[in-house]
Design a protein around this motif. Structure first.
Motif, PDB file in Angstrom:
ATOM      1  N   PRO A 275      94.855  52.168   1.120  1.00  0.00           N
ATOM      2  CA  PRO A 275      96.285  53.008   1.015  1.00  0.00           C
ATOM      3  C   PRO A 275      97.058  52.380   0.354  1.00  0.00           C
ATOM      4  N   GLY A 276      97.819  53.134  -0.493  1.00  0.00           N
ATOM      5  CA  GLY A 276      99.134  52.647  -1.286  1.00  0.00           C
ATOM      6  C   GLY A 276      98.619  52.075  -2.648  1.00  0.00           C
ATOM      7  N   ILE A 277      97.290  51.967  -2.814  1.00  0.00           N
ATOM      8  CA  ILE A 277      97.040  51.181  -4.199  1.00  0.00           C
ATOM      9  C   ILE A 277      97.259  52.201  -5.177  1.00  0.00           C
ATOM     10  N   SER A 278      97.523  51.636  -6.614  1.00  0.00           N
ATOM     11  CA  SER A 278      97.738  52.333  -7.630  1.00  0.00           C
ATOM     12  C   SER A 278      96.641  52.144  -8.657  1.00  0.00           C
ATOM     13  N   ALA A 279      96.723  53.002  -9.569  1.00  0.00           N
ATOM     14  CA  ALA A 279      95.375  52.870 -10.616  1.00  0.00           C
ATOM     15  C   ALA A 279      95.393  51.741 -11.292  1.00  0.00           C
ATOM     16  N   ASP A 280      96.314  51.115 -11.674  1.00  0.00           N
ATOM     17  CA  ASP A 280      96.415  49.933 -12.382  1.00  0.00           C
ATOM     18  C   ASP A 280      95.850  48.704 -11.421  1.00  0.00           C
ATOM     19  N   THR A 281      96.235  48.643 -10.315  1.00  0.00           N
ATOM     20  CA  THR A 281      95.570  47.788  -9.497  1.00  0.00           C
ATOM     21  C   THR A 281      94.309  47.870  -9.288  1.00  0.00           C
ATOM     22  N   LEU A 282      93.761  49.000  -9.173  1.00  0.00           N
ATOM     23  CA  LEU A 282      92.546  49.355  -9.051  1.00  0.00           C
ATOM     24  C   LEU A 282      91.619  48.862  -9.991  1.00  0.00           C
ATOM     25  N   LEU A 283      92.269  49.254 -11.241  1.00  0.00           N
ATOM     26  CA  LEU A 283      91.346  48.744 -12.639  1.00  0.00           C
ATOM     27  C   LEU A 283      91.338  47.438 -12.657  1.00  0.00           C
TER      28      LEU A 283
ATOM     29  N   ASN B 121      88.365  59.126 -22.478  1.00  0.00           N
ATOM     30  CA  ASN B 121      88.479  57.723 -22.815  1.00  0.00           C
ATOM     31  C   ASN B 121      89.669  56.973 -21.907  1.00  0.00           C
ATOM     32  N   ARG B 122      90.081  55.793 -22.171  1.00  0.00           N
ATOM     33  CA  ARG B 122      90.990  55.310 -21.317  1.00  0.00           C
ATOM     34  C   ARG B 122      92.323  55.606 -20.723  1.00  0.00           C
ATOM     35  N   VAL B 123      92.934  56.564 -21.808  1.00  0.00           N
ATOM     36  CA  VAL B 123      94.140  57.112 -21.626  1.00  0.00           C
ATOM     37  C   VAL B 123      93.831  58.214 -20.270  1.00  0.00           C
ATOM     38  N   ASN B 124      92.660  59.007 -20.707  1.00  0.00           N
ATOM     39  CA  ASN B 124      92.326  60.278 -19.948  1.00  0.00           C
ATOM     40  C   ASN B 124      92.047  59.821 -18.606  1.00  0.00           C
ATOM     41  N   PHE B 125      91.273  58.728 -18.265  1.00  0.00           N
ATOM     42  CA  PHE B 125      90.735  58.217 -17.401  1.00  0.00           C
ATOM     43  C   PHE B 125      91.981  57.477 -16.443  1.00  0.00           C
TER      44      PHE B 125
ATOM     45  N   PHE C 288      83.525  60.817 -11.763  1.00  0.00           N
ATOM     46  CA  PHE C 288      84.252  60.948 -13.057  1.00  0.00           C
ATOM     47  C   PHE C 288      83.716  59.509 -13.721  1.00  0.00           C
ATOM     48  N   VAL C 289      83.538  59.729 -15.131  1.00  0.00           N
ATOM     49  CA  VAL C 289      82.922  58.726 -15.858  1.00  0.00           C
ATOM     50  C   VAL C 289      83.904  58.694 -17.254  1.00  0.00           C
ATOM     51  N   ALA C 290      84.020  57.525 -17.573  1.00  0.00           N
ATOM     52  CA  ALA C 290      84.711  57.492 -18.806  1.00  0.00           C
ATOM     53  C   ALA C 290      84.217  56.263 -19.624  1.00  0.00           C
ATOM     54  N   ARG C 291      84.564  56.428 -20.974  1.00  0.00           N
ATOM     55  CA  ARG C 291      84.277  55.056 -21.583  1.00  0.00           C
ATOM     56  C   ARG C 291      85.568  54.346 -21.933  1.00  0.00           C
TER      57      ARG C 291
ATOM     58  N   ASP D 190      95.265  58.563 -11.528  1.00  0.00           N
ATOM     59  CA  ASP D 190      96.465  58.798 -10.871  1.00  0.00           C
ATOM     60  C   ASP D 190      96.402  59.983 -10.095  1.00  0.00           C
ATOM     61  N   ARG D 191      96.008  61.235 -10.803  1.00  0.00           N
ATOM     62  CA  ARG D 191      95.808  62.348  -9.922  1.00  0.00           C
ATOM     63  C   ARG D 191      94.816  62.303  -8.914  1.00  0.00           C
TER      64      ARG D 191
END
Length: 775
Positions: free
Chosen positions: A469-477, A348-352, A412-415, A357-358
């Protein structure tokens, strides 16, 4: 007789039923004392008859033998019963016992009286007095449970004897009578004391038994297993739950097993492992409170047991045992549900979010690229609305299956929620690989699905954001989400890469949303009004209220830009409420024959208390209901058809007129005109395109004629030329027209001037004349 029964019943009910039954039981279990006493008394009676020669004593001796033997065998029969004496049985047994005792006492009294009065034989006198006094003492001991019975015995047995001694005369006889009277009085006191002592003892015994029973019931109905060990390590208490959970035999408790014996038995039964047994035994011998969890040595059972050790103040320990298998399984399931989607079993969203991040952390310094693909299904809501949510759920599972098939093991795929899915594509050489995957996703997800014998077709739109380089998961989403928004705006069924200018557009929209919220709070909006002209009278019949926003930076903003944002933000209901009340108040300043038309968005129309909002606006403004016209679109009729029909019917009953706006766009259906209580149809301006030719004009006149035949007014929007006006009004089916030919939307001050001119009042300076159909 009834009074006697009531007194007897009240005396029985002074004691608790169980105590009363126990006291009656104690009186009726004396077979051998009763038998020996009867024989002794009978021998004494025979001796006195022989000594005195009084023939009257022989029947008395026979009566003593008969009555005493009968009472003794009644007691014998009672002693052989196997059931516990109940309160009701004791109530029936006591009278029979009392009658036998009183009759026997009366016979003894008669024996003493006849012996003492009928002779001067001192030996016979001594014999009857001694036996009667001795028997009375025995009766006092036997009948402690019912003191009144002893009192009656003294009255019937000893009373005649004392009277006979006094009547016989002589100093010693009278003195003996007095002494016996004092003795009997003391014996009565002793009997009452015995009664109180035994009642108290029985009460305490029953209370202790009740407490013990309650404790045993509570102990054996605990959801936890319990063991209590004394200071010497021996078992003091074990409840059934513990023995059942550990599969132990009952003889362990009976023989006072030690803690090591109990633990060894648990190991032999296979309930715990040897290693766990050592730890448990060490904790029992320890003096500290602690908890521990053991696992079942049988993996098929997979049982988890929680042990709680609590030392006691005087030594020893209490062990509580709980089976927490269901709880642990539930916790594991909750943990799984917290990170995986229950429907599709995808992360799900949290797991993804955690996984991204990892993965981004591990890719630092790498030359490879990664791409995040935000996938949104097109037309999914339509499937839910038409086929139902169960079919929609099956469709989501089918989509998840197709996505799994297309991805590599390292992807990696998530709903993400609803009909949104996210794919993280690792280790790609160029953005073309991401584009290729996006194309395959769009094509594969657009293929037909078979859901419950239904063929379903949907589409997919994909937004792509590439790592930097340096991009965060939040920014990517966020970037992928903005790219998806652009892809859907470009016509759906396609993909789009994120570009920097998209962030600027999103930021501009965010600022606009903040300004819109502030403008609503400060009432910075203004209403413009565009007239609808009656083609027969040439007068303005209705004015449509249109929203305008004079933004301090952007200038005047049209409703086309305001309404969609307000709907997305959930502000459309509050904004629509303000428009409705403002328009009603303005209409009160117009001529009586002019109405105001207010547009209702689908979201506003389906709010919980739309009828109450309309009533309140009319009450506050004082506007009659027949001067208010509500314009709804066809999309409002598509949602919850029955509820929509009921609301429209209630509004119509209130007197409000209902108008179907923009007819001819969207999912136009002539059935709306028949199935819903509509009073007016506004034909969209798109019907005027190509009106110079016969086909569009024939279509427009056909719709207008059908609406008119159903009793509805017909309005044509977008009239800009006299030629258009002449064509639509030629056959007389169109009743009203609206467009720039008559007037653009104007502020409230200007609309009042136009209304004054239209309705024959003296026009204000600078007023424009309305162009009518007769001009």
């Amino acid at each position: 007789m009834q009074l006697v029964d009531q007194k007897k019943r009240s005396s029985q009910e002074e004691l608790e039923p169980v105590l009363y039954a126990a006291l009656i039981d104690s009186m009726c279990q004396n077979f051998w004392p009763m038998m020996i006493g009867t024989l002794s008394t009978a021998v004494a009676a025979v001796l006195t008859a022989m000594k005195t020669g009084n023939v009257l004593l022989w029947p008395i001796a026979m009566a003593i033998v008969g009555i005493g033997t009968l009472r003794a065998f009644q007691m014998r029969r009672y002693e052989r019963r196997t059931q516990v004496l109940t309160f009701d049985q004791a109530r029936h047994l006591e009278p029979r016992y009392a009658v036998g005792a009183i009759v026997y006492a009366g016979v003894l009294g008669a024996w003493c009286f006849l012996t003492i009065i009928g002779s001067d034989d001192a030996v016979a006198h001594m014999l009857c007095v001694a036996v009667t006094v001795g028997y009375t003492g025995g009766a006092a001991a036997r009948n402690y449970g019912r003191p009144k019975l002893l009192q009656l015995h003294i009255l019937f047995a000893c009373g005649p004897m004392s009277v006979a001694l006094a009547l016989h005369g002589g100093f010693y006889y009278v003195g003996l009578a007095v002494l016996l009277a004092l003795f009997f009085f003391g014996l009565k006191g002793i009997n009452l004391s015995l009664h109180a002592i035994f009642v108290k003892a029985l009460t305490s015994s029953f209370r202790e038994a009740a407490l013990a029973g309650q404790f045993d019931t509570a102990l054996n109905n605990m959801p936890h297993g319990l063991c209590m060990f004394r200071a010497d390590g021996r078992l003091a208490v074990m409840n059934h739950c513990f023995s059942e959970m550990m599969n132990l035999s009952d003889d362990l408790v009976q023989r006072g097993a030690s803690a090591s014996d109990i633990i060894d038995a648990c190991i032999v039964a296979g309930s715990i492992s040897a290693a766990s047994g050592k730890m448990i035994l060490a904790e029992i011998e320890n003096t500290r409170a602690r908890d521990m969890i053991t696992t079942d040595p049988d993996p098929q059972r997979g049982r988890f047991l929680s042990w709680t050790f609590q030392p006691m103040a005087d030594g020893g320990a209490v062990v509580l045992l709980e089976d927490i298998t269901e709880r642990r399984n539930a916790e594991a399931r909750i943990s799984h549900l917290a990170r995986y989607d229950e429907l599709t079993t995808l992360p799900n969203r949290v797991n993804f979010r955690d996984e991204i991040d990892r993965l981004l952390e591990t890719q630092k310094g790498s030359d490879h690229l990664s791409a995040l693909l935000f996938v949104d299904l097109d037309q999914f809501k339509q499937v839910n609305d038409t086929l139902g949510h169960p079919c929609g759920d099956q469709l989501l599972c089918a989509v998840a299956g197709r996505l799994r098939e297309m991805l590599r093991p390292e992807d990696f795929v998530a709903r993400f929620g609803g009909d949104e899915f996210v794919v993280f594509q690792q280790n790609i050489r160029s953005t073309e690989e991401a584009a290729g995957l996006a194309r395959r996703i769009v094509d594969r997800l657009s293929e037909r699905y078979k859901i419950d014998n239904h063929l379903v077709e949907i589409g997919a739109s994909v937004g792509i954001a590439v790592t930097a380089p340096g991009i965060s998961a939040d920014t990517l989403l966020k970037n992928a989400d903005m790219a998806l928004y652009r892809a859907k705006a470009d016509g759906r069924g396609t993909y789009c890469f994120f570009r920097d200018e998209m962030a600027q557009i999103v930021e501009a929209r965010r600022i606009l949303e903040l300004d819109l919220r502030k403008a609503l709070a400060n009432e910075e909006f203004e209403l413009y009004y565009q007239p609808l002209v009656n083609l027969k009278s040439g007068r303005i019949s209705t004015c449509e209220a249109l929203l305008r926003w004079n933004h301090p930076v952007r200038g005047t903003i049209s409703p086309i830009d305001i309404i969609p944002i307000a709907e997305d933000m959930g502000l459309i209901v509050d904004l629509g409420r303000w428009i409705l009340r403002k328009a009603c108040m303005e209409c009160m300043k117009w001529p009586v024959g002019v109405s105001v038309a207010v547009n209702f968005s689908p979201q506003q129309f389906h709010q919980r208390d739309i009828l109450g909002e309309v009533r309140y606006a009319l009450e506050v403004s004082g506007l009659p209901a027949e001067r208010l016209e509500i314009e709804i679109t066809e999309s409002s009729l598509l949602r919850n058809t029955q509820l929509t029909h009921d609301v429209l019917a209630q509004l119509h009953a209130l007197g409000v007129r209902i108008s179907l706006d923009d007819f001819g766009t969207g999912y136009s259906s002539l059935s709306y005109l028949h199935n819903f209580p509509l009073q007016k149809v506004k034909i969209d301006r798109s019907f005027l395109e190509g009106i110079d030719s016969d086909r569009p004009l024939t279509l427009l006149r056909g719709v207008a004629r059908l609406s008119a035949d159903l009793g509805m007014s017909v309005v044509v929007e977008g009239i800009e030329t006299n030629e258009q006006l002449e064509r639509i009004s030629a056959d007389g089916t169109v009743t009203e027209a609206q467009g720039y030919l008559f007037s653009r939307p104007v502020p409230s001050v200007r609309i009042r001037q136009l209304l004054n001119a239209s309705h024959g009042r003296r026009p204000a300076e600078g007023t424009l004349h309305i162009v009518s159909s007769t001009a």
